[in-house]
Design a protein around this motif. Structure first.
Motif: not given
Length: 636
Positions: A208, A212, A255, A259, A269, A273, A327, A475
């Motif tokens: 992740r 980003v 996180a 968005a 994202s 973040a 989420d 995302p």
């Protein structure tokens, strides 16, 4: 008081075990959906029941070994390590599922027993083991060691084995003194596995972080993981515990819930973040330390926390099948964990455990120097590692089309997992090597359930190409265009769900193909009734395409459209003036499922200004779909 060497050995034993367990989970979770089940076609509750059974088996083993916790923990760790070795030599399929499942059950048993026999170093050891997993995963460019049959994968396995053996040898002198209980607090044991879930989904997820901010994201999450060892060793106060609680919840929300539009693509994202990845894991480990006060844990306490871990795991990912905000579930779980942990610190009291941690008695200056050095080493490793461990394929071995032609491939990747349940981005890259443009569906950039890999970044490195990603479900899951052509513009268009539970979008990328601007559109239409059911969504896609076609620029549409030739939805796209580039294949053009294809639901449609040649359905089993390719030559 326990000698420093013994405390260090016990910490090393915990760290090595957590590192191994993390690798097992990285293989076990995707094995549940690709080997035990078949992704969305298998009910989530059935896969969840199997997963709960694995954890329950670990709890039973911990209960049976509770009277000789230290010895039983060593046996459980030996089984865990043996399963990790077995995974390195298996070739997917049922053997992989069995090895991973047995390893996770044994790992849960080991962690539960260790919580009652080495509680004085447990929190710092778990933090250190998590850091080892994060830094090595980042150094591998998120292509997990458990999936690699190369020198890097085997080297890391050898280091894991050596660490466990060394810890066993050194820890023989580890004993708890009379003034320090050997078991971690019950509250802490309950929170270990749910905390590891939060770490896996977000805070310790190198995939992740890579999605980003690329390599910078890998550096941030690696350094933060090292810092988390220090925050685990700090003496918690009520003020620091509540500050960590606030940081944990805020990091989860940032996180997962924030968005923005980035370079024409919505729901991405944002780069800021990265703050969440910098703060989240240190906050989590400090909360573990803060909770370590009160009644001692029993042999099954951490295993019961494991039941919460696996239940939350499936509650989270079932949201993508059942249509609720998955989420938000994670943010709420972070809030509950934060409050429960922070309330574990009595007013004006310091938990005894933190006074006698693995670093007790060491000069502060020395500890600070070691911490800074470890952080710098982690940063350098995460920055340089991906380019060293993921080498680009030799493009000369499979040349692309000529300068006057463009080879295009559409491929549903199934998050990188083939029919045998293994993650093999190298096989995907070999399939795409001869193409100038790849229109990709089901691209995963860090789902914990799939092992936490940034699949797109791995493919970029293997093929030395540029990509544009557009989120669909969230995302880090969606569609992409991967190309060697110069990119001029990208536009992401969300598509209404019309009752489908998984999100959809259409990514339009304008690139120079054979010297002329061309739109390449990558999408994955989602059925809303279990069969085709993509009519309304196809209408929305067609409305967007009319705008693209109005400028007169050639256009290529590709992806998993979940519709068959001759259907109403397929006809709707042809009515736009598009040509089915695979029509010449006839019944030989079936693409799904990859091992016994019966239907063509993967498509390439082009405008009449592009001459079609060499249509082909590939044979790769690196996904549950077969790739489709065509060579295009601009007319005139």
């Amino acid at each position: 008081m326990t000698p420093p060497r013994s405390r260090f050995a016990a910490t090393l034993a915990v760290a090595a075990g957590v590192w191994v367990l993390g690798d097992l989970v990285r293989a076990w979770a995707p094995s549940l959906i690709t080997i035990f089940g078949q992704a969305a076609s298998t009910p989530p509750e059935l896969m969840g029941a199997y997963a709960l059974g694995c954890v329950a088996a670990g709890a039973l083993a911990a209960f049976l070994g509770r009277r000789r916790a230290t010895g039983a923990a060593r046996v459980a760790l030996a089984v865990t390590l043996g399963c990790r070795v077995a995974l390195q030599v298996t070739d997917g399929g049922q053997a992989q599922l069995v090895a991973a499942s047995l390893g996770v059950a044994a790992g849960i048993a080991w962690l539960s027993l260790t919580a009652t026999s080495a509680g004085d170093v447990l929190v710092v050891g778990v933090a250190a083991g998590t850091a080892l997993g994060v830094v090595t995963h980042a150094a591998l460019g998120t292509w997990g060691a458990v999936w690699r049959n190369d020198a890097w994968g085997w080297t890391l396995l050898a280091v894991q084995v050596a660490a466990v053996v060394a810890a066993w040898w050194l820890v023989r002198d580890h004993r708890s003194s009379a003034d320090r209980p050997s078991a971690v607090a019950r509250r802490t044991a309950w929170l270990l596995m749910p905390g590891l879930l939060l770490a896996g989904i977000v805070f310790a997820n190198a995939g992740r972080a890579s999605a980003v901010a690329g390599t910078a994201g890998l550096v941030v999450v690696a350094v933060a993981s090292v810092a988390s060892v220090g925050t685990a060793a700090l003496r918690p106060r009520r003020a620091t515990a509540w500050a960590a609680a606030a940081a944990l919840v805020a990091s989860a929300a940032l996180a997962l819930l924030v968005a923005v539009d980035v370079e024409g693509v919505p729901a991405v994202s944002p780069p800021f973040a990265l703050i969440a990845y910098a703060a989240g894991l240190p906050a989590l480990t400090h909360l573990w330390a803060a909770s370590d006060h009160g009644r001692p844990a029993r042999a099954t306490t951490a295993a019961f926390g494991g039941l919460v871990w696996v239940a939350l795991l499936f509650v989270y990912y079932a949201g993508y099948d059942l249509g609720y905000r998955a989420d938000v579930v994670v943010v709420l779980a972070a809030a509950v964990l934060a409050v429960v942990a922070a309330t574990g610190v009595p007013r004006d009291s310091v938990p005894t455990r933190t006074r006698t941690s693995a670093t007790a008695g060491a000069p502060a200056v020395l500890l600070a120097g070691v911490g800074v050095g470890a952080g710098v080493a982690a940063a350098v490793t995460a920055w340089l590692g991906p380019s060293l461990t993921v080498t680009a394929l030799d493009a000369s071995a499979s040349p692309a089309a000529s300068e006057e032609q463009v080879r295009v491939t559409a491929y549903n990747l199934r998050m990188g997992y083939g029919m045998d349940g293994t993650f093999r981005p190298d096989l995907v890259a070999e399939t795409l090597l001869a193409s100038d443009v790849a229109l990709l569906s089901e691209v995963d950039r860090g789902w914990y359930l799939n092992g936490g890999q940034d699949e797109l970044a791995v493919l970029e490195r293997l093929l030395d190409r540029e990509s544009v990603f557009a989120p669909a479900a969230d995302p880090v899951w969606g569609d992409a265009v991967l190309t060697a052509l110069p990119i001029e513009e990208s536009v992401g268009t969300p598509l209404p769900s019309h009752g489908a539970v998984t999100g959809a979008q259409a990514l339009s990328v304008r690139a120079l193909a054979a010297g002329a601007p061309t739109w390449f559109v990558s999408t994955h239409l989602q059925p809303n009734d279990g069969t085709e059911g993509v009519g309304p969504q196809t209408e929305d896609l067609a409305a967007m395409l009319r705008g693209r076609l109005s400028d007169g620029i050639p256009l290529v549409l590709g992806g998993d459209l979940n519709t068959r030739p001759g259907s109403d939805a397929h006809a709707m796209l042809l009515d736009l003036g598009l040509i089915d580039a695979l029509d010449a294949l006839g019944t030989a053009g079936v693409t799904s499922p990859a091992d016994r294809p019966t239907a063509r639901i993967d498509h390439l449609l082009v405008t009449p200004g592009l001459a079609v040649s060499s249509p082909r359905v590939g044979e790769s089993q690196a996904s549950d779909h077969l790739p489709v390719s065509v060579t295009l030559t601009p007319n005139g």
